[in-house]
Write a protein that holds these residues in place. Structure first.
Motif, short mmCIF file in Angstrom:
data_model
loop_
_atom_site.label_atom_id
_atom_site.label_comp_id
_atom_site.label_asym_id
_atom_site.label_seq_id
_atom_site.Cartn_x
_atom_site.Cartn_y
_atom_site.Cartn_z
N VAL A 161 3.30 18.32 12.89
CA VAL A 161 2.60 17.12 12.44
C VAL A 161 1.10 17.19 12.74
CG1 VAL A 161 2.35 14.63 12.82
CG2 VAL A 161 4.62 15.62 12.52
N PRO A 162 0.67 17.58 13.96
CA PRO A 162 -0.78 17.63 14.21
C PRO A 162 -1.51 18.57 13.27
CG PRO A 162 0.44 17.70 16.28
CD PRO A 162 1.45 17.88 15.19
N GLU A 163 -0.90 19.72 12.97
CA GLU A 163 -1.53 20.70 12.09
C GLU A 163 -1.59 20.20 10.64
OE1 GLU A 163 0.84 21.26 14.24
OE2 GLU A 163 0.22 22.87 15.60
N ILE A 164 -0.52 19.55 10.19
CA ILE A 164 -0.48 19.03 8.82
C ILE A 164 -1.54 17.94 8.62
CG2 ILE A 164 0.91 17.71 7.16
CD1 ILE A 164 3.38 19.11 8.33
N THR A 165 -1.75 17.12 9.65
CA THR A 165 -2.59 15.94 9.51
C THR A 165 -4.00 16.10 10.08
OG1 THR A 165 -1.86 14.98 11.63
CG2 THR A 165 -0.52 14.51 9.68
N ASN A 169 2.19 7.64 -6.25
CA ASN A 169 2.38 8.44 -7.47
C ASN A 169 2.13 7.61 -8.71
OD1 ASN A 169 5.16 10.37 -6.09
ND2 ASN A 169 2.96 10.79 -6.04
N ALA A 170 2.63 6.38 -8.71
CA ALA A 170 2.46 5.50 -9.87
C ALA A 170 0.98 5.19 -10.11
CB ALA A 170 3.24 4.21 -9.66
N ALA A 171 0.19 5.20 -9.01
CA ALA A 171 -1.24 4.93 -9.13
C ALA A 171 -2.04 6.20 -9.45
CB ALA A 171 -1.76 4.31 -7.84
N GLY A 172 -1.32 7.32 -9.61
CA GLY A 172 -1.99 8.56 -10.01
C GLY A 172 -2.38 9.50 -8.90
N TRP A 173 -1.87 9.23 -7.67
CA TRP A 173 -2.22 10.09 -6.53
C TRP A 173 -1.13 11.13 -6.27
CZ3 TRP A 173 -7.06 9.80 -5.10
CH2 TRP A 173 -7.75 8.60 -5.27
N GLY A 186 -7.13 10.81 1.94
CA GLY A 186 -7.37 11.20 3.33
C GLY A 186 -6.50 10.46 4.33
N LEU A 187 -5.24 10.20 3.96
CA LEU A 187 -4.39 9.43 4.87
C LEU A 187 -2.95 9.91 4.86
CD1 LEU A 187 -2.40 7.15 3.28
CD2 LEU A 187 -4.64 6.21 2.73
N CYS A 188 -2.21 9.50 5.89
CA CYS A 188 -0.78 9.78 5.96
C CYS A 188 -0.10 8.67 6.76
CB CYS A 188 -0.51 11.13 6.63
SG CYS A 188 -0.80 11.16 8.41
N LEU A 189 1.20 8.54 6.52
CA LEU A 189 2.06 7.67 7.32
C LEU A 189 3.25 8.51 7.71
CD1 LEU A 189 1.22 6.04 4.43
CD2 LEU A 189 1.98 4.10 5.82
N PHE A 190 3.67 8.45 8.98
CA PHE A 190 4.82 9.27 9.37
C PHE A 190 5.66 8.61 10.45
CE2 PHE A 190 1.62 10.56 12.40
CZ PHE A 190 2.31 10.89 13.56
N VAL A 203 4.66 10.77 4.62
CA VAL A 203 4.00 10.82 3.31
C VAL A 203 2.52 11.08 3.55
CG1 VAL A 203 3.31 9.48 1.29
CG2 VAL A 203 5.64 9.26 2.19
N VAL A 204 1.99 12.08 2.84
CA VAL A 204 0.57 12.42 2.92
C VAL A 204 -0.05 12.19 1.54
CG1 VAL A 204 -1.12 14.27 3.27
CG2 VAL A 204 0.89 14.12 4.76
N ILE A 205 -1.17 11.47 1.52
CA ILE A 205 -1.95 11.27 0.29
C ILE A 205 -3.32 11.88 0.57
CG2 ILE A 205 -2.68 9.63 -1.48
CD1 ILE A 205 -0.77 7.58 -0.20
N ARG A 206 -3.47 13.18 0.30
CA ARG A 206 -4.70 13.88 0.67
C ARG A 206 -5.91 13.38 -0.10
NH1 ARG A 206 -3.94 17.62 4.45
NH2 ARG A 206 -1.78 18.27 4.70
#
Length: 332
Positions: free
Chosen positions: A180-184, A213-217, A240-244, A234-237
């Motif tokens: 997780v630290p490396e991914i984020t 996804n529906a918003a195009g990300w 620049g954010l994630c929730l885990f 979930v990561v939305i690069r």
């Protein structure tokens, strides 16, 4: 910004061996599969290719092996190219010899681990049932919509968003691991979801992903190594954010001023649920952990068998260097 991002695409789980290979490699324009290669030789190859890609300023996805965390593949997304080490017990043939037979002890131990994980699943369901009965799911639905509105804030991606399926960790032969630290590490905003089994963390994350996804990300959805039907991150690069899911066995705590905690237990579970069910929860947790220990033991036996077979497998440094140059030219 070029970076190296590690993650997994396979898991030995309560639902058997699950792989997202096609999701990761299926859309690449160029892909090389190393069939019948010893792991030690492949690791040397991956080191050389990673160094070459990083020297060119490329992003590298490092695919980690679910049995021991070693590197089993690389993807260079800017070049739509990748290389992957196939499992020798999956039907590879070397010099006319079926490796499936040679590696049968490894496969048998892995199947034993899957049985133990499968036995742990209904126990985990009992764990979840305790909290499901005390969770206000209407409140969670509202919280998910509030979070979607706050995170997306009307921002639209350039086109229809694509989701990539991955794992953030695995049940290895040494126990649970995650990256997780490396991914984020490059993300400006990280939201740590706290809760209990059955308190809606996975459903919450899937709703965020679908809305993005529906918003195009574009998104990265990281599934649970124990139960691949469940989402862990979930990561939305692009934002620049994630929730885990920041609970055991991948529990982390805020380290940066921008890190946030969202506690679903506090938000939607009847106060005192932990205390009222303490004895039953202890018994369930003990039974669950006992099955996980047995599964880990079987994974370790598989790893020992694998390592012994690999140690007896000769390979030539010169031939490896030639293959590295050939694959480098093909992929990059």
């Amino acid at each position: 910004m070029n970076q190296t991002i590690p993650f997994l695409i396979s898991s030995h789980s309560s639902r058997g061996y699950v792989s997202f290979y096609r999701d990761c490699f299926g859309s690449l324009e160029r892909a090389e599969v190393l069939s019948g290669w010893p792991k030690t030789a492949a690791e040397k190859l991956f080191e050389g290719l990673t160094s070459a890609a990083e020297a060119r300023g490329l992003t590298v996805w490092r695919i980690l092996h679910s049995l021991d965390g070693s590197v089993e593949g690389l993807v260079f997304p800017e070049h739509s190219a990748g290389v992957y080490l196939s499992r020798p017990w999956d039907g590879a043939v070397q010099n006319g010899i079926s490796l499936s037979e040679i590696y049968r002890p490894v496969q048998e131990s892995l199947e034993e681990a899957h049985r133990y994980f499968s036995s742990a699943l209904p126990i985990h369901d009992q764990w979840e049932a305790v909290y499901i009965a005390q969770t206000d799911f209407a409140r969670l639905d509202s919280l998910a919509q509030e979070t979607i509105f706050q995170l997306l804030d009307g921002q639209k991606g350039s086109e229809e968003g694509r989701n990539r399926m991955r794992f953030l960790g695995a049940a290895t032969h040494l126990g649970s691991m995650d990256v997780v630290p490396e991914i984020t590490q490059s993300l400006a905003r990280r939201i740590f979801i706290k809760g209990r089994p059955g308190t809606g963390k996975s459903t919450f994350l899937k709703k965020i992903r679908a809305a993005a996804n529906a918003a195009g990300w574009d998104t990265e959805e990281y599934r649970c190594a124990f139960d691949p039907n469940s989402a862990d991150m979930v990561v939305i690069r692009g934002l620049g954010l994630c929730l885990f899911d920041s609970t055991s066995p991948h529990e982390h705590f805020p380290e940066r001023p921008s890190d946030e905690i969202l506690d679903l237990y506090e938000a939607a579970v009847t106060p005192g649920t932990d205390e009222a069910n303490a004895e039953a929860l202890r018994e369930i947790a003990a039974a669950y952990k006992a099955q996980i220990r047995l599964a880990t033991g079987a994974l370790h036996t598989a790893w020992e068998s694998w390592s012994a077979l690999e140690a007896a497998w000769p390979w030539e440094e010169k031939a490896l260097q030639q293959e590295q140059e050939r694959i480098l030219q093909k992929l990059l």
